[in-house]
Write an enzyme that holds these catalytic residues in place. Sequence first.
Site, PDB file in Angstrom:
ATOM      1  CE  LYS A  32      -0.279  -0.330   5.049  1.00 54.29           C
ATOM      2  NZ  LYS A  32      -1.112  -0.749   6.182  1.00 54.29           N
TER       3      LYS A  32
ATOM      4  NE  ARG B   1      -7.079   0.265  11.062  1.00 55.41           N
ATOM      5  CZ  ARG B   1      -5.857   0.103  10.564  1.00 55.41           C
ATOM      6  NH1 ARG B   1      -5.043   1.150  10.484  1.00 55.41           N
ATOM      7  NH2 ARG B   1      -5.422  -1.074  10.180  1.00 55.41           N
TER       8      ARG B   1
ATOM      9  CE1 TYR C 153      10.762  31.488   0.522  1.00 50.84           C
ATOM     10  CE2 TYR C 153      11.040  29.103   0.631  1.00 50.84           C
ATOM     11  CZ  TYR C 153      10.713  30.255  -0.087  1.00 50.84           C
ATOM     12  OH  TYR C 153      10.340  30.159  -1.400  1.00 50.84           O
TER      13      TYR C 153
ATOM     14  CG  MET D  47       7.098  22.774  -2.676  1.00 49.79           C
ATOM     15  SD  MET D  47       5.891  23.617  -3.693  1.00 49.79           S
ATOM     16  CE  MET D  47       4.845  24.387  -2.471  1.00 49.79           C
TER      17      MET D  47
HETATM   18  C1  PLP Z   1      -0.398  -1.555   6.877  1.00 44.16           C
HETATM   19  C2  PLP Z   1      -0.947  -2.822   7.358  1.00 44.16           C
HETATM   20  C3  PLP Z   1      -0.124  -3.952   7.510  1.00 44.16           C
HETATM   21  C4  PLP Z   1       1.382  -3.883   7.372  1.00 44.16           C
HETATM   22  O1  PLP Z   1       1.881  -3.203   8.512  1.00 44.16           O
HETATM   23  P1  PLP Z   1       3.431  -3.122   8.862  1.00 44.16           P
HETATM   24  O2  PLP Z   1       3.467  -2.730  10.283  1.00 44.16           O
HETATM   25  O3  PLP Z   1       4.032  -2.089   7.984  1.00 44.16           O
HETATM   26  O4  PLP Z   1       4.022  -4.467   8.608  1.00 44.16           O
HETATM   27  C5  PLP Z   1      -0.725  -5.140   7.853  1.00 44.16           C
HETATM   28  N1  PLP Z   1      -2.057  -5.222   8.050  1.00 44.16           N
HETATM   29  C6  PLP Z   1      -2.867  -4.162   7.936  1.00 44.16           C
HETATM   30  C7  PLP Z   1      -4.334  -4.321   8.173  1.00 44.16           C
HETATM   31  C8  PLP Z   1      -2.344  -2.933   7.599  1.00 44.16           C
HETATM   32  O5  PLP Z   1      -3.157  -1.872   7.507  1.00 44.16           O
END
Ligand code: PLP
Length: 389
Positions: A55, A149, A282, A330
């Site tokens: 992800k 969650r 800046y 930036m």
């Molecule tokens: C992001 C995520 C993972 C992976 O998490 P890490 O701590 O980076 O290994 C696994 N399961 C779910 C549901 C996640 O959201």
Amino acid sequence: MALQDGKIGNIERDEEIMYQKGRAWIELNKENLYGNIQQFRLLLPSGCALMPAVKANAYGHGAALVAGALQEQGVSSFCVASAAEGIELRHAGILGEILVLGYTHPSQFPDLVQYGLTQTVVDAGYAMRLQEDGRKFTVHIGIDTGMHRLGERWDNIDAIQKVFQLPNLHVTGVYSHLCVSDGTSQWERAYTLEQIQHFETVVEELHRRGISGFKCHLQGSYGILNYSQLCFDYARAGIALYGILSGKGDKVSASMELRPVLSLKARVGTVRMLYQGEGAGYGLAYQTGEDQKIGALSIGYADGIPRSMSNCGYVLCHGRKAPVIGRICMDQMLVDFTGIPQAKPGDEAVLIGKSGELEIRAEDLAGWAGTISNEILSRLGSRLERVME
Ligand SMILES: *Cc1c(COP(=O)(O)O)cnc(C)c1O
């Protein structure tokens, strides 16, 4: 800059790589990625497959590059945050199972079917939305064992069972997520053991009611590293697969040789002398304490360098440390090259990775910025070229 098929001779390939390294870029070390997969495969019980979390553009590394490399190593299950991320992987030629971990709005339900994505049932009500849509979906049921969650509550076993009976849903998995598995204190261990127990109760109860043939998974990186004795069908390794931990001081029980996959580099744009007492950047947020040599790097907060790193931390150049000075801009940032007489425009500066004997890890950057390495990596920007070597 993609070269056409058949035109990729060595020289042109080298030119392409040089071009990609013109401003600011990410280098991915394939050998380290494969080494990390191997380490996980050795640690995990046989029968437990890796389901890497790719992800957020594979934690900034580049989802297509990373998933493609993993697929070459026989990885055939992946998890992503959104349907769009799943679609990107399909366009990149990723086959096998892609689990969407997050909520997908009904307007995007057609994509789930068209691209063969597995959707998480985020609670029992959501299962009904999918059922009512009329299409057939492949799903994993999320179970809330204590993070609160996503997922249907672990003790609503009847509601969980009902999801299996919905005719439009093909349930191929059941999973939960641990929320304090990175902690080693007594209460954190107790809470995690309770979550594990809740999850196992759900699985056993489903089996007892004659429901079987689904996969189970629970652990992310810290669940794997701190509870490696557990044996489920998949392990959803994220951050640790990329060879790093979330925080610099984190202690984990499993001993593994994980190596960072990502290096972050940028070109030195200008180098100049300032007199003692002059301000730079800046807000003139940095004042020279003596005559100083400073450099401007071609990378900034739009590329993911946290602005909270202003006047904090250092980069590497010619194997030496160049402190970050002034506010991060930036697109650029300033460093102090006083201690590096050979630094010149066009040189390479290392923000994450090795230079000579020295190394900056993502955990170091995270420490300077007051966050965790997951956030640093996942926010690395789209302007950065990603080169796998
Ligand atoms: C992001 C995520 C993972 C992976 O998490 P890490 O701590 O980076 O290994 C696994 N399961 C779910 C549901 C996640 O959201």
